[in-house]
Write a protein that holds these residues in place. Sequence first.
Motif, PDB file in Angstrom:
ATOM      1  N   UNK A  20       0.625  -1.312  -0.091  1.00  0.00           N
ATOM      2  CA  UNK A  20      -0.090   0.081   0.163  1.00  0.00           C
ATOM      3  C   UNK A  20       0.788   1.143   0.271  1.00  0.00           C
ATOM      4  N   UNK A  21       1.860   1.259   0.966  1.00  0.00           N
ATOM      5  CA  UNK A  21       2.832   2.310   0.689  1.00  0.00           C
ATOM      6  C   UNK A  21       3.568   2.535  -0.736  1.00  0.00           C
ATOM      7  N   UNK A  22       3.959   1.660  -1.304  1.00  0.00           N
ATOM      8  CA  UNK A  22       4.268   1.290  -2.731  1.00  0.00           C
ATOM      9  C   UNK A  22       3.229   2.130  -3.704  1.00  0.00           C
ATOM     10  N   UNK A  23       2.354   1.656  -3.580  1.00  0.00           N
ATOM     11  CA  UNK A  23       1.233   1.986  -4.186  1.00  0.00           C
ATOM     12  C   UNK A  23       0.628   3.679  -4.344  1.00  0.00           C
ATOM     13  N   UNK A  24       0.734   4.133  -3.192  1.00  0.00           N
ATOM     14  CA  UNK A  24       0.386   5.566  -2.830  1.00  0.00           C
ATOM     15  C   UNK A  24       1.365   6.449  -2.490  1.00  0.00           C
ATOM     16  N   UNK A  25       2.885   6.169  -2.813  1.00  0.00           N
ATOM     17  CA  UNK A  25       3.797   7.080  -2.921  1.00  0.00           C
ATOM     18  C   UNK A  25       3.578   8.177  -3.941  1.00  0.00           C
ATOM     19  N   UNK A  26       2.729   9.087  -3.724  1.00  0.00           N
ATOM     20  CA  UNK A  26       2.516   9.928  -4.781  1.00  0.00           C
ATOM     21  C   UNK A  26       3.477  10.735  -5.796  1.00  0.00           C
ATOM     22  N   UNK A  27       4.578  11.042  -5.105  1.00  0.00           N
ATOM     23  CA  UNK A  27       5.686  11.573  -5.728  1.00  0.00           C
ATOM     24  C   UNK A  27       6.596  10.786  -6.685  1.00  0.00           C
ATOM     25  N   UNK A  28       6.077   9.574  -6.712  1.00  0.00           N
ATOM     26  CA  UNK A  28       6.896   8.461  -7.484  1.00  0.00           C
ATOM     27  C   UNK A  28       5.988   8.420  -8.773  1.00  0.00           C
ATOM     28  N   UNK A  29       6.681   8.126  -9.914  1.00  0.00           N
ATOM     29  CA  UNK A  29       6.094   7.880 -11.249  1.00  0.00           C
ATOM     30  C   UNK A  29       5.293   6.901 -11.195  1.00  0.00           C
ATOM     31  N   UNK A  30       4.118   6.775 -11.787  1.00  0.00           N
ATOM     32  CA  UNK A  30       3.177   5.661 -11.633  1.00  0.00           C
ATOM     33  C   UNK A  30       3.728   4.431 -12.373  1.00  0.00           C
ATOM     34  N   UNK A  31       4.459   4.574 -13.261  1.00  0.00           N
ATOM     35  CA  UNK A  31       4.980   3.330 -13.771  1.00  0.00           C
ATOM     36  C   UNK A  31       5.915   2.728 -13.135  1.00  0.00           C
ATOM     37  N   UNK A  32       6.828   3.415 -12.242  1.00  0.00           N
ATOM     38  CA  UNK A  32       7.837   2.961 -11.249  1.00  0.00           C
ATOM     39  C   UNK A  32       7.049   2.026 -10.244  1.00  0.00           C
ATOM     40  N   UNK A  33       5.983   2.755  -9.549  1.00  0.00           N
ATOM     41  CA  UNK A  33       5.197   2.181  -8.463  1.00  0.00           C
ATOM     42  C   UNK A  33       4.721   0.908  -8.913  1.00  0.00           C
ATOM     43  N   UNK A  34       4.039   0.803 -10.189  1.00  0.00           N
ATOM     44  CA  UNK A  34       3.555  -0.471 -10.880  1.00  0.00           C
ATOM     45  C   UNK A  34       4.521  -1.488 -10.983  1.00  0.00           C
TER      46      UNK A  34
END
Length: 329
Positions: free
Chosen positions: A50-64
């Motif tokens: 959940x922390x990985x998914x919600x770290x908003x200042x990280x690029x979405x593709x990186x979180x994915x």
Amino acid sequence: MCLYRNDVMNPLGQTILKDVSRSFYLSMRVLPKTMRDPISLGYLLARASDTLADTGDLDASLRFEMLTGLRDILHGADSSDWLRRLERDVIPRQQHVGEKSLLEKMHGVLAWLESLREASDSVAADHDQPALPPSISSRQHAAILTVMDHILRGQRLDIERFELQQGFQFSLDAELDEYCFLVAGSVGEFWTEIGAISLGEFSHIETAKLKRWGANYGKGLQLINILRDLPSDLKAGRCYLPHVDATDRDALMAESLRWRTQARRYLEDGQSYAQSLVKRRIRAATALPGLIGERTLDLMDAADWYELEQGVKISRREVYRSAWDALIV
């Protein structure tokens, strides 16, 4: 070699749980010893994802990609590159002290999960008969993998739909219901599975029905989160409510009411679930989120749009009242 005993609360989990969620840590303390470790481990893995998914200042593709990598690691892939990337790209962005501590200790959390598999392998190695029933450790390990598969799929779909696509919105009620199952309803099934594996006599109700109640309970709690966060999600370009004009506040409030009604139905299954449990301490721990959820729904029922924008949250006094009420379920 098994790193941790499975009959007491794992010391790593005890330390991280205090940092990440004091309330959840206190809930874990009332559970029977045989349930504490697998439930705590499952929670920490889900909180990390959940922390990985919600770290908003990280690029979405990186979180994915990080969520996909975690899924692969849970199923046996090497974690070295993923952990290095976590340390380099993700951990420095964390603002929440507890969540940062959790990510910093992910090597230990993954080793804890591996210890369950190793414990099951060592049991199997002590016998010449391959047809022996699975050990408690192996079944707990399998239950954790199952719930994490669901949660990670839901989180990856969320990023894919709302961030990697443009203008996505659910068109069917069943789509929202499926999402709620993936990220929360599956946890109700997990709780049931771990209880049945660890305690044997867990509930007076058959497991299949209990899993259905547990899944609905989780979905109801997730609906409350979605409805409570509706104004802030809209500002971020997300609308989880199906087939509604996201610019029409009257329509949004009407749909919110409809889904709050559905959430209450699901919470009723949650209370039936709690009341069916054999041990009083587990009944209390299980009932508490639903009692808090019901009081949160009461506040939302009385709130206008402006009040929803300000945030709806029950008072500490109401939390304590819910805790006392949970003891008499």
